[in-house]
Design a protein around this motif. Structure first.
Motif, mmCIF file in Angstrom:
data_model
loop_
_atom_site.group_PDB
_atom_site.id
_atom_site.type_symbol
_atom_site.label_atom_id
_atom_site.label_comp_id
_atom_site.label_asym_id
_atom_site.label_seq_id
_atom_site.Cartn_x
_atom_site.Cartn_y
_atom_site.Cartn_z
ATOM 1 N N ARG A 87 12.156 -36.183 15.897
ATOM 2 C CA ARG A 87 11.273 -37.053 15.115
ATOM 3 C C ARG A 87 10.790 -36.333 13.854
ATOM 4 N NH1 ARG A 87 9.362 -38.399 20.368
ATOM 5 N NH2 ARG A 87 7.546 -37.036 20.124
ATOM 6 N N ALA A 88 10.500 -35.035 13.988
ATOM 7 C CA ALA A 88 10.057 -34.271 12.824
ATOM 8 C C ALA A 88 11.158 -34.208 11.770
ATOM 9 C CB ALA A 88 9.636 -32.864 13.250
ATOM 10 N N ALA A 89 12.395 -33.972 12.202
ATOM 11 C CA ALA A 89 13.513 -33.892 11.259
ATOM 12 C C ALA A 89 13.724 -35.236 10.569
ATOM 13 C CB ALA A 89 14.783 -33.454 11.988
ATOM 14 N N ALA A 90 13.604 -36.342 11.330
ATOM 15 C CA ALA A 90 13.775 -37.668 10.738
ATOM 16 C C ALA A 90 12.693 -37.957 9.710
ATOM 17 C CB ALA A 90 13.764 -38.727 11.840
ATOM 18 N N MET A 91 11.449 -37.583 10.020
ATOM 19 C CA MET A 91 10.357 -37.802 9.071
ATOM 20 C C MET A 91 10.582 -37.005 7.791
ATOM 21 S SD MET A 91 7.425 -36.376 7.653
ATOM 22 C CE MET A 91 6.889 -35.067 8.753
ATOM 23 N N LEU A 92 11.004 -35.755 7.927
ATOM 24 C CA LEU A 92 11.248 -34.920 6.749
ATOM 25 C C LEU A 92 12.415 -35.456 5.927
ATOM 26 C CD1 LEU A 92 10.728 -31.410 8.374
ATOM 27 C CD2 LEU A 92 9.155 -32.626 6.849
ATOM 28 N N ARG A 93 13.444 -35.989 6.586
ATOM 29 C CA ARG A 93 14.548 -36.601 5.842
ATOM 30 C C ARG A 93 14.053 -37.793 5.025
ATOM 31 N NH1 ARG A 93 17.512 -35.717 10.614
ATOM 32 N NH2 ARG A 93 17.221 -37.894 11.221
ATOM 33 N N HIS A 94 13.186 -38.587 5.650
ATOM 34 C CA HIS A 94 12.624 -39.733 4.936
ATOM 35 C C HIS A 94 11.845 -39.270 3.705
ATOM 36 C CE1 HIS A 94 10.560 -43.533 4.163
ATOM 37 N NE2 HIS A 94 9.446 -42.821 4.071
ATOM 38 N N MET A 95 11.008 -38.247 3.876
ATOM 39 C CA MET A 95 10.205 -37.765 2.760
ATOM 40 C C MET A 95 11.080 -37.194 1.635
ATOM 41 S SD MET A 95 7.190 -38.574 3.419
ATOM 42 C CE MET A 95 5.888 -38.779 4.628
ATOM 43 N N LEU A 96 12.198 -36.564 2.004
ATOM 44 C CA LEU A 96 13.099 -36.019 0.992
ATOM 45 C C LEU A 96 13.823 -37.128 0.233
ATOM 46 C CD1 LEU A 96 14.678 -32.974 2.863
ATOM 47 C CD2 LEU A 96 13.223 -32.877 0.836
ATOM 48 N N GLN A 97 14.157 -38.210 0.922
ATOM 49 C CA GLN A 97 14.929 -39.285 0.301
ATOM 50 C C GLN A 97 14.062 -40.259 -0.480
ATOM 51 O OE1 GLN A 97 17.263 -41.190 3.342
ATOM 52 N NE2 GLN A 97 18.339 -39.316 3.903
ATOM 53 N N CYS A 98 12.795 -40.372 -0.132
ATOM 54 C CA CYS A 98 11.923 -41.346 -0.787
ATOM 55 C C CYS A 98 11.657 -40.915 -2.231
ATOM 56 C CB CYS A 98 10.611 -41.475 -0.025
ATOM 57 S SG CYS A 98 9.505 -42.721 -0.736
ATOM 58 N N PRO A 99 11.924 -41.787 -3.223
ATOM 59 C CA PRO A 99 11.743 -41.411 -4.630
ATOM 60 C C PRO A 99 10.318 -41.606 -5.140
ATOM 61 C CG PRO A 99 12.718 -43.584 -4.504
ATOM 62 C CD PRO A 99 12.569 -43.115 -3.086
ATOM 63 N N ALA A 100 9.400 -42.021 -4.277
ATOM 64 C CA ALA A 100 8.031 -42.248 -4.732
ATOM 65 C C ALA A 100 7.423 -40.955 -5.272
ATOM 66 C CB ALA A 100 7.182 -42.779 -3.575
ATOM 67 N N ASP A 101 6.631 -41.084 -6.348
ATOM 68 C CA ASP A 101 5.994 -39.914 -6.933
ATOM 69 C C ASP A 101 4.995 -39.285 -5.983
ATOM 70 O OD1 ASP A 101 7.420 -40.078 -9.289
ATOM 71 O OD2 ASP A 101 5.954 -41.403 -10.246
ATOM 72 N N HIS A 102 4.344 -40.111 -5.174
ATOM 73 C CA HIS A 102 3.390 -39.613 -4.176
ATOM 74 C C HIS A 102 3.738 -40.247 -2.834
ATOM 75 C CE1 HIS A 102 -0.301 -38.818 -1.956
ATOM 76 N NE2 HIS A 102 -0.570 -37.893 -2.869
ATOM 77 N N PRO A 103 3.788 -39.464 -1.757
ATOM 78 C CA PRO A 103 4.192 -40.022 -0.460
ATOM 79 C C PRO A 103 3.409 -41.271 -0.050
ATOM 80 C CG PRO A 103 4.100 -37.636 -0.321
ATOM 81 C CD PRO A 103 3.552 -38.006 -1.672
ATOM 82 N N LEU A 104 2.105 -41.307 -0.350
ATOM 83 C CA LEU A 104 1.308 -42.447 0.072
ATOM 84 C C LEU A 104 1.614 -43.706 -0.730
ATOM 85 C CD1 LEU A 104 -2.177 -40.816 0.765
ATOM 86 C CD2 LEU A 104 -0.434 -41.545 2.407
ATOM 87 N N SER A 105 2.311 -43.568 -1.854
ATOM 88 C CA SER A 105 2.709 -44.747 -2.610
ATOM 89 C C SER A 105 3.961 -45.390 -2.033
ATOM 90 C CB SER A 105 2.932 -44.382 -4.079
ATOM 91 O OG SER A 105 4.044 -43.504 -4.214
ATOM 92 N N CYS A 106 4.631 -44.697 -1.111
ATOM 93 C CA CYS A 106 5.774 -45.279 -0.401
ATOM 94 C C CYS A 106 5.237 -46.316 0.577
ATOM 95 C CB CYS A 106 6.545 -44.196 0.340
ATOM 96 S SG CYS A 106 7.749 -44.829 1.544
#
Length: 206
Positions: free
Chosen positions: A99-118
């Protein structure tokens, strides 16, 4: 006459320290074959006993106490109980790491300038707070559903249409909806109240 190996030779060969071998002896995992002066020496059988201990302790990641209990047990049910408990603990750790690896993959792929804006991450944060205040288990963290820049192979070509029935998750307390897509059975989590249901990185539109 069989060759004997000094404790320093054994420590160097097996990648452990001399004090570690002495501690293994205190735990009952190994015993020296002979002493020459004050130096412990080990024969081939003792080295195999050490390798057997490392099988449980290093490879099986079992605590030394459980390793000693298994090595001295005389009945299979005793060993199986310890092995089952360790297997379940390891599997739980594997699941958490996945689950940790999947979350980190999501954060790496998300182009949002700030994670909370995703929208996916933001909705998850809201749901986690709601679940915590309600005394419930938090939802699983966000994870990518497909590679960045790719449309899911079974997604409908029109972005506002989902060609699949919608069902409510059994975990209704987490206030999310599961959608099953196509014959592949891929599911996605849609968190309500986020204002948007699409993460550009995941390319999942509902």
């Amino acid at each position: 006459m069989e060759h004997l190996y000094s404790i320093s030779e054994v420590a160097r060969a097996f990648g452990v320290s001399v004090p570690t071998l002495r501690y293994y002896e205190e735990c009952g995992l190994i015993q020296p074959t002979a002493r020459r002066g004050r130096v412990r020496h080990y024969d081939r059988a003792a080295l195999e006993q050490l390798a057997y201990a490392q099988l449980w302790h290093y490879d099986g990641m079992m605590p030394l106490a459980d390793t000693a209990a298994i090595m001295t047990s005389k009945h299979a049910p005793e060993r199986h109980a310890l092995i089952t408990a360790q297997r379940d603990a390891v599997q739980e750790r594997i699941d958490r790491l996945s689950r940790a690896a999947a979350m980190l993959r999501h954060m790496l792929q998300c182009p949002a300038d700030h994670p909370l804006s995703c929208p996916v991450t933001g909705a998850y944060i809201h749901s986690r707070v709601d679940a915590t205040l309600a005394g419930e288990e938090p939802p699983n963290p966000p994870s990518p559903t497909c590679p960045h820049g790719a449309r899911p192979p079974d997604a409908h070509p029109h972005p506002r249409t989902v060609n699949a029935p919608m069902r409510t998750s059994a975990v209704t307390s987490r206030s999310h909806v599961q959608r099953q897509h196509g014959s592949r059975g891929r599911s996605e989590t849609v968190w309500p109240g986020s204002g948007a249901r699409f993460c550009p990185a995941d390319h999942v539109t509902v």
